[in-house]
Design a protein around this motif. Sequence first.
Motif, PDB file in Angstrom:
ATOM      1  N   ASP A 340       0.836  -1.203   0.000  1.00  0.00           N
ATOM      2  CA  ASP A 340       0.000   0.000   0.000  1.00  0.00           C
ATOM      3  C   ASP A 340       0.866   1.247   0.000  1.00  0.00           C
ATOM      4  OD1 ASP A 340      -2.713  -0.449  -0.208  1.00  0.00           O
ATOM      5  OD2 ASP A 340      -2.872  -1.159   1.848  1.00  0.00           O
ATOM      6  N   ALA A 341       1.890   1.235   0.867  1.00  0.00           N
ATOM      7  CA  ALA A 341       2.785   2.382   0.995  1.00  0.00           C
ATOM      8  C   ALA A 341       4.223   1.896   0.824  1.00  0.00           C
ATOM      9  CB  ALA A 341       2.612   3.029   2.366  1.00  0.00           C
ATOM     10  N   PRO A 342       4.835   2.151  -0.339  1.00  0.00           N
ATOM     11  CA  PRO A 342       6.203   1.671  -0.576  1.00  0.00           C
ATOM     12  C   PRO A 342       7.181   2.153   0.496  1.00  0.00           C
ATOM     13  CG  PRO A 342       5.221   2.454  -2.614  1.00  0.00           C
ATOM     14  CD  PRO A 342       4.276   2.835  -1.511  1.00  0.00           C
ATOM     15  N   VAL A 343       8.187   1.309   0.804  1.00  0.00           N
ATOM     16  CA  VAL A 343       9.216   1.651   1.779  1.00  0.00           C
ATOM     17  C   VAL A 343      10.196   2.633   1.145  1.00  0.00           C
ATOM     18  CG1 VAL A 343      11.100   0.736   3.182  1.00  0.00           C
ATOM     19  CG2 VAL A 343       8.984  -0.600   2.904  1.00  0.00           C
ATOM     20  N   ARG A 344      10.488   3.708   1.871  1.00  0.00           N
ATOM     21  CA  ARG A 344      11.434   4.709   1.370  1.00  0.00           C
ATOM     22  C   ARG A 344      12.866   4.286   1.707  1.00  0.00           C
ATOM     23  NH1 ARG A 344       8.120   7.791   4.551  1.00  0.00           N
ATOM     24  NH2 ARG A 344       9.926   8.229   5.875  1.00  0.00           N
ATOM     25  N   ARG A 345      13.831   4.840   0.994  1.00  0.00           N
ATOM     26  CA  ARG A 345      15.245   4.521   1.245  1.00  0.00           C
ATOM     27  C   ARG A 345      15.642   4.865   2.680  1.00  0.00           C
ATOM     28  NH1 ARG A 345      19.213   3.168   2.739  1.00  0.00           N
ATOM     29  NH2 ARG A 345      21.292   2.971   1.807  1.00  0.00           N
ATOM     30  N   ASP A 346      15.110   5.984   3.221  1.00  0.00           N
ATOM     31  CA  ASP A 346      15.509   6.354   4.577  1.00  0.00           C
ATOM     32  C   ASP A 346      14.822   5.505   5.656  1.00  0.00           C
ATOM     33  OD1 ASP A 346      12.942   7.311   4.495  1.00  0.00           O
ATOM     34  OD2 ASP A 346      13.452   9.410   4.851  1.00  0.00           O
ATOM     35  N   GLU A 347      13.963   4.577   5.242  1.00  0.00           N
ATOM     36  CA  GLU A 347      13.356   3.653   6.196  1.00  0.00           C
ATOM     37  C   GLU A 347      14.100   2.316   6.255  1.00  0.00           C
ATOM     38  OE1 GLU A 347       8.672   4.616   6.355  1.00  0.00           O
ATOM     39  OE2 GLU A 347       9.376   3.988   4.377  1.00  0.00           O
ATOM     40  N   VAL A 348      15.180   2.195   5.491  1.00  0.00           N
ATOM     41  CA  VAL A 348      16.018   0.992   5.538  1.00  0.00           C
ATOM     42  C   VAL A 348      17.026   1.173   6.667  1.00  0.00           C
ATOM     43  CG1 VAL A 348      17.675  -0.429   4.280  1.00  0.00           C
ATOM     44  CG2 VAL A 348      15.720   0.584   3.081  1.00  0.00           C
ATOM     45  N   ASP A 349      16.947   0.323   7.691  1.00  0.00           N
ATOM     46  CA  ASP A 349      17.799   0.496   8.869  1.00  0.00           C
ATOM     47  C   ASP A 349      19.150  -0.189   8.744  1.00  0.00           C
ATOM     48  OD1 ASP A 349      16.257   1.966  11.072  1.00  0.00           O
ATOM     49  OD2 ASP A 349      14.788   0.549  10.315  1.00  0.00           O
ATOM     50  N   GLY A 350      19.264  -1.122   7.843  1.00  0.00           N
ATOM     51  CA  GLY A 350      20.532  -1.821   7.654  1.00  0.00           C
ATOM     52  C   GLY A 350      20.461  -2.648   6.389  1.00  0.00           C
ATOM     53  N   ALA A 351      21.591  -3.198   5.996  1.00  0.00           N
ATOM     54  CA  ALA A 351      21.647  -4.067   4.817  1.00  0.00           C
ATOM     55  C   ALA A 351      22.881  -4.941   4.947  1.00  0.00           C
ATOM     56  CB  ALA A 351      21.698  -3.244   3.535  1.00  0.00           C
ATOM     57  N   PHE A 352      22.810  -6.120   4.373  1.00  0.00           N
ATOM     58  CA  PHE A 352      23.988  -7.000   4.380  1.00  0.00           C
ATOM     59  C   PHE A 352      24.025  -7.798   3.090  1.00  0.00           C
ATOM     60  CE2 PHE A 352      20.612  -9.380   6.595  1.00  0.00           C
ATOM     61  CZ  PHE A 352      20.649 -10.624   5.977  1.00  0.00           C
ATOM     62  N   ALA A 353      25.237  -8.226   2.747  1.00  0.00           N
ATOM     63  CA  ALA A 353      25.425  -9.008   1.520  1.00  0.00           C
ATOM     64  C   ALA A 353      26.389 -10.151   1.795  1.00  0.00           C
ATOM     65  CB  ALA A 353      25.965  -8.126   0.399  1.00  0.00           C
ATOM     66  N   GLY A 354      26.099 -11.294   1.201  1.00  0.00           N
ATOM     67  CA  GLY A 354      26.997 -12.438   1.279  1.00  0.00           C
ATOM     68  C   GLY A 354      27.396 -12.867  -0.114  1.00  0.00           C
ATOM     69  N   LEU A 355      28.516 -13.562  -0.219  1.00  0.00           N
ATOM     70  CA  LEU A 355      29.030 -14.006  -1.515  1.00  0.00           C
ATOM     71  C   LEU A 355      28.931 -15.524  -1.616  1.00  0.00           C
ATOM     72  CD1 LEU A 355      32.219 -11.769  -1.826  1.00  0.00           C
ATOM     73  CD2 LEU A 355      29.904 -11.321  -2.677  1.00  0.00           C
ATOM     74  N   ARG A 356      28.140 -15.995  -2.594  1.00  0.00           N
ATOM     75  CA  ARG A 356      28.018 -17.439  -2.811  1.00  0.00           C
ATOM     76  C   ARG A 356      29.275 -17.934  -3.536  1.00  0.00           C
ATOM     77  NH1 ARG A 356      23.617 -14.799  -4.807  1.00  0.00           N
ATOM     78  NH2 ARG A 356      21.651 -15.013  -3.665  1.00  0.00           N
ATOM     79  N   PRO A 357      29.878 -19.016  -3.063  1.00  0.00           N
ATOM     80  CA  PRO A 357      31.095 -19.537  -3.730  1.00  0.00           C
ATOM     81  C   PRO A 357      30.738 -20.493  -4.850  1.00  0.00           C
ATOM     82  CG  PRO A 357      30.717 -20.751  -1.697  1.00  0.00           C
ATOM     83  CD  PRO A 357      29.582 -19.746  -1.806  1.00  0.00           C
ATOM     84  N   LEU A 358      30.211 -19.979  -5.955  1.00  0.00           N
ATOM     85  CA  LEU A 358      29.784 -20.839  -7.058  1.00  0.00           C
ATOM     86  C   LEU A 358      31.002 -21.329  -7.847  1.00  0.00           C
ATOM     87  CD1 LEU A 358      26.791 -18.688  -8.374  1.00  0.00           C
ATOM     88  CD2 LEU A 358      26.783 -20.483  -6.611  1.00  0.00           C
ATOM     89  N   LEU A 359      30.965 -22.576  -8.250  1.00  0.00           N
ATOM     90  CA  LEU A 359      32.063 -23.143  -9.036  1.00  0.00           C
ATOM     91  C   LEU A 359      31.865 -22.790 -10.500  1.00  0.00           C
ATOM     92  CD1 LEU A 359      34.593 -24.953  -9.045  1.00  0.00           C
ATOM     93  CD2 LEU A 359      33.069 -26.894  -9.464  1.00  0.00           C
ATOM     94  N   ASP A 360      32.844 -22.109 -11.061  1.00  0.00           N
ATOM     95  CA  ASP A 360      32.781 -21.692 -12.462  1.00  0.00           C
ATOM     96  C   ASP A 360      33.261 -22.847 -13.345  1.00  0.00           C
ATOM     97  OD1 ASP A 360      32.794 -20.503 -14.906  1.00  0.00           O
ATOM     98  OD2 ASP A 360      33.981 -18.762 -14.292  1.00  0.00           O
ATOM     99  N   THR A 361      32.334 -23.458 -14.095  1.00  0.00           N
ATOM    100  CA  THR A 361      32.686 -24.588 -14.955  1.00  0.00           C
ATOM    101  C   THR A 361      32.740 -24.193 -16.431  1.00  0.00           C
ATOM    102  OG1 THR A 361      30.357 -25.242 -15.087  1.00  0.00           O
ATOM    103  CG2 THR A 361      31.685 -26.262 -13.368  1.00  0.00           C
ATOM    104  N   SER A 362      32.593 -22.889 -16.699  1.00  0.00           N
ATOM    105  CA  SER A 362      32.635 -22.450 -18.093  1.00  0.00           C
ATOM    106  C   SER A 362      34.067 -22.495 -18.616  1.00  0.00           C
ATOM    107  CB  SER A 362      32.074 -21.029 -18.217  1.00  0.00           C
ATOM    108  OG  SER A 362      32.897 -20.120 -17.513  1.00  0.00           O
ATOM    109  N   VAL A 363      34.212 -22.525 -19.921  1.00  0.00           N
ATOM    110  CA  VAL A 363      35.530 -22.532 -20.547  1.00  0.00           C
ATOM    111  C   VAL A 363      36.097 -21.116 -20.512  1.00  0.00           C
ATOM    112  CG1 VAL A 363      36.812 -22.983 -22.675  1.00  0.00           C
ATOM    113  CG2 VAL A 363      34.856 -24.429 -22.035  1.00  0.00           C
ATOM    114  N   PRO A 364      37.300 -20.904 -19.931  1.00  0.00           N
ATOM    115  CA  PRO A 364      37.859 -19.545 -19.888  1.00  0.00           C
ATOM    116  C   PRO A 364      37.935 -18.919 -21.275  1.00  0.00           C
ATOM    117  CG  PRO A 364      39.171 -21.052 -18.562  1.00  0.00           C
ATOM    118  CD  PRO A 364      38.191 -21.887 -19.313  1.00  0.00           C
ATOM    119  N   GLY A 365      37.351 -17.741 -21.400  1.00  0.00           N
ATOM    120  CA  GLY A 365      37.372 -17.059 -22.685  1.00  0.00           C
ATOM    121  C   GLY A 365      36.362 -17.571 -23.673  1.00  0.00           C
ATOM    122  N   GLY A 366      35.631 -18.627 -23.286  1.00  0.00           N
ATOM    123  CA  GLY A 366      34.639 -19.203 -24.178  1.00  0.00           C
ATOM    124  C   GLY A 366      33.417 -18.330 -24.286  1.00  0.00           C
TER     125      GLY A 366
END
Length: 532
Positions: A340-366
């Motif tokens: 009903d009422a979108p959250v404003r940027r100044d209503e965000v009290d914190g944020a966090f990010a994590g990095l998934r360790p995905l295995l890259d199986t693609s061919v380098p430069g492919g």
Amino acid sequence: MSIRDHADRTAAPGSSLDAARRTRELATAAGGGTADLLVVGLGATGAGVALDAAARGLDVVAVDAHDLAFGTSRWSSKLIHGGLRYLAAGQFDVAHESAVERGVLMTRTAPHLVAAQPFVLPLTPLVSRAQASLAWAGFRAGDMLRLAARTPRQVLPVPRRLTAAEARHLAPSVRAAGLRGGLLSWDGRVTDDARLVTALARTAAAHGARVLTRVRALGLGPTGARFRDELTGEEGEIRARAVVNATGVWAGGLVDGFRVRPSRGTHLVLRSERLGALPAGLHIPVPGETNRFVLVLPQGDGRTYVGLTDEPVEGEIPDVPEVPETDIGFLLDVLGSVLDAPVRRDEVDGAFAGLRPLLDTSVPGGPDSASVRTSDISRRHAVLTSPDGVVTVVGGKLTTYRRMAQDAVDAAVAARGLPSAPSPTAGLPLVGAAGPERLRDLPAPARLVRRYGTEAPAVQALAERDPALAEPVLPGHPVTRAELLWAARHEGALDPSDLLDRRTRIGLVPEDRAEALAVAAEVLARATPSGV
């Protein structure tokens, strides 16, 4: 006091981690002997490897350059995911493995930490009838996964359709105009991912593993590692017959021969009152996508998480990932599409990010190496043995940490010819685990039981003996000083950051963290042997 009451008011035997034990066990690990297995990395996978190996009877040393759960493991969505999204991608083995491991956590190894989480997918005008039918078919398929994994219906209820009134009751902040109902589904959710890692490490310690934080591996080889004690600066060597590299997104920095492609998952932290009382989480479809949702997850501590993104990360890998404004804007836009009422940027009290360790199986430069989206890369894990015998475990996800650990120990045992029994961890309860009836009867508040299981009465007893410890760390926040003292005495917390960022989640809101630092330092001083 009965024997049972006494047991309920003490830490699990042999599981307590503290500064004195760390000093003592680091000295023995570096004292010239040779352990059976050295594990590098103490996230969920590394702590799981330490537990798996120790429970098989192996002599284990496990180290991390920082704290327990310092890396990716503490930044998850807290979902113990049953594999539905992998089923939609045609990865049936990954989906089934996820459903099985979810059931193991919920019914045997950690039922105090992992419980059923309801989710509502509100059927707003932005969700077409075709999309709703597809989502409903997916939820029904997810229930078949539950059945195939033999997880009881009493543990994870079946999905069902909701009327508009029911959807509004479970998701009161969702826009009422045009709402034609909802879809109710269930998945697993861990109370706190960092607490799961702590429980793993303490259970490993109870089986004899030496669990050593602030010990950085400077280089790995097939017979051990050179290390630096990050508290004293002293360097030395830990010898072992086998070595497992479980350092996640940093794994490629210690062992050559594979490529990790990190993917950033970002969450916002909102005050719960901003979205009103939420008895269920929300699935919010991402516009233009058929199998991608933003999740809204109430935490029960006055905060609600909104996540998550899946963006590739290039360049040097930071210790703590920063959250870009583009991620915040994306999450706010999707969330706002149903409110009903979108959250404003100044209503965000914190944020966090994590990095998934995905295995890259693609061919380098492919042709596919750069064009493949990280969200399309398989979450299947891989166990790789280098030519000289070092085992590395990468990929995977929080839900399947136990299977990853089992496979890594199997590989190490095979590579080095170690005598070992089969893995017992599928039926091995973690510290604090018990059946639902015993957990329900514990003489402690439900919030503590959800975080400490059978040890909740012991945490509560600290506050009963000293009313000052019953005081909250912050006004209006449920965490007490007794919980900080327990973390320092039994959970290996060595400094205020350990207390505020990983044994509790106070640090997710920067203002709260700054306000709590003095209390954390005071409690740490009290936890020394000369204290209470």
